[in-house]
Design an enzyme around this catalytic site. Sequence first.
Site, PDB file in Angstrom:
ATOM      1  N   CYS A  92      -9.317  16.051  38.940  1.00  0.00           N
ATOM      2  CA  CYS A  92      -9.856  15.740  40.263  1.00  0.00           C
ATOM      3  C   CYS A  92      -8.783  15.346  41.269  1.00  0.00           C
ATOM      4  O   CYS A  92      -9.061  15.211  42.462  1.00  0.00           O
ATOM      5  CB  CYS A  92     -10.900  14.632  40.141  1.00  0.00           C
ATOM      6  N   HIS A 123     -12.089  11.686  46.727  1.00  0.00           N
ATOM      7  CA  HIS A 123     -12.689  12.590  45.750  1.00  0.00           C
ATOM      8  C   HIS A 123     -14.177  12.272  45.634  1.00  0.00           C
ATOM      9  O   HIS A 123     -14.572  11.109  45.530  1.00  0.00           O
ATOM     10  CB  HIS A 123     -11.997  12.430  44.399  1.00  0.00           C
ATOM     11  N   ASN A 131     -19.963  16.547  41.963  1.00  0.00           N
ATOM     12  CA  ASN A 131     -18.543  16.393  41.670  1.00  0.00           C
ATOM     13  C   ASN A 131     -17.967  17.759  41.333  1.00  0.00           C
ATOM     14  O   ASN A 131     -18.276  18.332  40.290  1.00  0.00           O
ATOM     15  CB  ASN A 131     -18.374  15.431  40.490  1.00  0.00           C
TER      16      ASN A 131
END
EC number: 2.3.1.180
Length: 343
Positions: free
Chosen positions: A122, A268, A299
């Site tokens: 990520c 993020h 996500n």
Amino acid sequence: MSKIKPSKGAPYARILGVGGYRPTRVVPNEVILEKIDSSDEWIRSRSGISTRHWANDEETVAMMSVEASGKAIADAGIRPEQIGAVVVSTVSHFAQTPAIATEIADKLGTQKAAAFDISAGCAGFGYGLTLAKGMIVEGSAEYVLVIGVERLSDLTDLEDRATAFLFGDGAGAVIVGPAQEPAIGPTVWGSEGDKAGTIKQTVPWDQFRIGDVSQLPLDSEGNVKFPAITQEGQAVFRWAVFEMAKVAQQALDAAGISPDDLDVFIPHQANERIIDSMVKTLKLPEHVTVARDVRTTGNTSAASIPLAMERLLATGEAKSGDTALVIGFGAGLVYAATVVTLP
């Protein structure tokens, strides 16, 4: 005395254009609830997520990347053949070699651009952005295409109550090019490998060569499960909330600005509770626009920051020239934060 000529790059680098691609299929929480004992209210309260996008068979890592990149190239006002390097961050391209970046570079019509993949979870977009900045300033490329792309639906265990609702698919891309003033700040990045087990793949690829099904996880119907991403939710949450706010502050300090100088915060898109906690810890003023793309995109790992950036600019919540703090963090555990001027 060295015989090597000094590099002749641009004095600074900046993001010149951004593009994104979200798969056409929108998946609400109700679909996730078909295989886990939970509720829509629980998922929303724990993560903020109401929907996510899942790719179909045609929406491959390469296809989504090409679509997002085409938009970024057009937004930057350059031609594909001007791109000197293509950097792709992904954990969901399943061919070990060659790098998917080479295929993308070819399909876009670059003139034999350098092309490679990176695996930084990520934080991958931040890692790619930092590499691109270095290339521009060093002079090895005039324009660099940075892509974050994931098909995390391929790595999701739909029977895992802790992660089944989290992940989505998509691609985000930016063009990084020369600038006459600072527009990408110093990167604060690093890793904490002692915590690597908190986010990981359930089964290494080589275990499939064993041939002994008893050594592999099975689903509720007795079938061997494909490797998936698993995590220790509470440990990851605590690390992200307490440690990443410190990293974000370090990035602000390195750029020489305060929270009051910020226009936009693009963390993020892992979990809205993490985002809320970071906003509170950093004491961001009310005028700072905060990306909350996680609500409808989920996500998307390396793709989450450029996708959120594109949406903020498209909706007018952010504008060209705004000062934004971006921070990515995840599997490794790795992290990267910097301050940028939006394209």
